[in-house]
Design a protein around this motif. Structure first.
Motif, PDB file in Angstrom:
ATOM      1  N   VAL A 191       0.842  -1.187   0.000  1.00  0.00           N
ATOM      2  CA  VAL A 191       0.000   0.000   0.000  1.00  0.00           C
ATOM      3  C   VAL A 191       0.884   1.245   0.000  1.00  0.00           C
ATOM      4  N   ALA A 192       0.355   2.328  -0.526  1.00  0.00           N
ATOM      5  CA  ALA A 192       1.042   3.617  -0.471  1.00  0.00           C
ATOM      6  C   ALA A 192       0.489   4.386   0.719  1.00  0.00           C
ATOM      7  N   VAL A 193       1.390   4.884   1.549  1.00  0.00           N
ATOM      8  CA  VAL A 193       1.004   5.637   2.743  1.00  0.00           C
ATOM      9  C   VAL A 193       1.689   6.993   2.672  1.00  0.00           C
ATOM     10  N   SER A 194       0.909   8.059   2.856  1.00  0.00           N
ATOM     11  CA  SER A 194       1.453   9.414   2.740  1.00  0.00           C
ATOM     12  C   SER A 194       1.358  10.174   4.046  1.00  0.00           C
ATOM     13  N   GLY A 195       2.473  10.829   4.354  1.00  0.00           N
ATOM     14  CA  GLY A 195       2.500  11.788   5.450  1.00  0.00           C
ATOM     15  C   GLY A 195       2.367  13.181   4.865  1.00  0.00           C
ATOM     16  N   LYS A 196       2.740  14.196   5.642  1.00  0.00           N
ATOM     17  CA  LYS A 196       2.630  15.575   5.151  1.00  0.00           C
ATOM     18  C   LYS A 196       3.527  15.822   3.939  1.00  0.00           C
ATOM     19  N   LYS A 197       4.735  15.265   3.978  1.00  0.00           N
ATOM     20  CA  LYS A 197       5.706  15.537   2.918  1.00  0.00           C
ATOM     21  C   LYS A 197       6.265  14.278   2.261  1.00  0.00           C
ATOM     22  N   THR A 198       6.016  13.129   2.834  1.00  0.00           N
ATOM     23  CA  THR A 198       6.651  11.900   2.385  1.00  0.00           C
ATOM     24  C   THR A 198       5.617  10.833   2.065  1.00  0.00           C
ATOM     25  N   LYS A 199       5.932  10.029   1.041  1.00  0.00           N
ATOM     26  CA  LYS A 199       5.071   8.910   0.674  1.00  0.00           C
ATOM     27  C   LYS A 199       5.934   7.648   0.671  1.00  0.00           C
ATOM     28  N   ARG A 200       5.391   6.565   1.198  1.00  0.00           N
ATOM     29  CA  ARG A 200       6.109   5.290   1.241  1.00  0.00           C
ATOM     30  C   ARG A 200       5.229   4.170   0.715  1.00  0.00           C
TER      31      ARG A 200
END
Length: 143
Positions: free
Chosen positions: A19-28
């Motif tokens: 899955v793609a998980v996004s924070g404020k500035k970063t995506k993993r």
């Protein structure tokens, strides 16, 4: 569209998806356990810190979780976005927990150390959608 999944092992048939998980500035892109029986989503403490996810204030009664291992205290964060199979859920209220108990379970059942899990993708992600799991082809689709 169908997404490939893998089972943790023959003896521990948990469905693992990317899955793609996004924070404020970063995506993993991370590995998650698909758990339609989980009443919420859970993210590993280390990933929540890496993504700099904002903490959420929740009522005291929500600050504990119950599972096979008993009751534990939890905090909540807001994940900016979680994506799987073209479906994106934004501003996801997510519990933060130490997921090392899953790693211990993996080791105990002979699951390779390469199968690290950073999230449990629970019912809220699938609510109101059709989830099709094809174990023979090891694919799933969400509509």
């Amino acid at each position: 569209m169908a997404v490939k999944f893998q089972l943790a092992s023959v003896h521990l048939p948990l469905i693992l998806v990317k899955v793609a998980v996004s924070g404020k500035k970063t995506k993993r892109i991370i590995s998650a356990i698909l758990d339609t029986g989980a009443t919420g989503c859970v993210i590993a403490q280390s990933l929540a810190t890496d993504l700099d996810l904002p903490h959420l204030d929740v009522p005291k009664k929500e600050k504990s979780a119950h599972g096979i291992g008993g009751e534990i205290k939890v905090e909540f964060v807001k994940v900016c976005a979680v994506s799987l199979d073209g479906i994106t859920m934004k501003n996801v209220k997510t519990a933060v927990m130490d997921l090392s108990v899953i790693e211990q379970q993996f080791k105990a059942t002979g699951v390779t150390a390469k199968k690290k899990v950073d999230m449990i993708l629970g019912y809220p992600f699938f609510k109101g959608r059709k989830l099709t799991i094809d174990y023979k082809r090891k694919t799933l689709s969400i509509q």
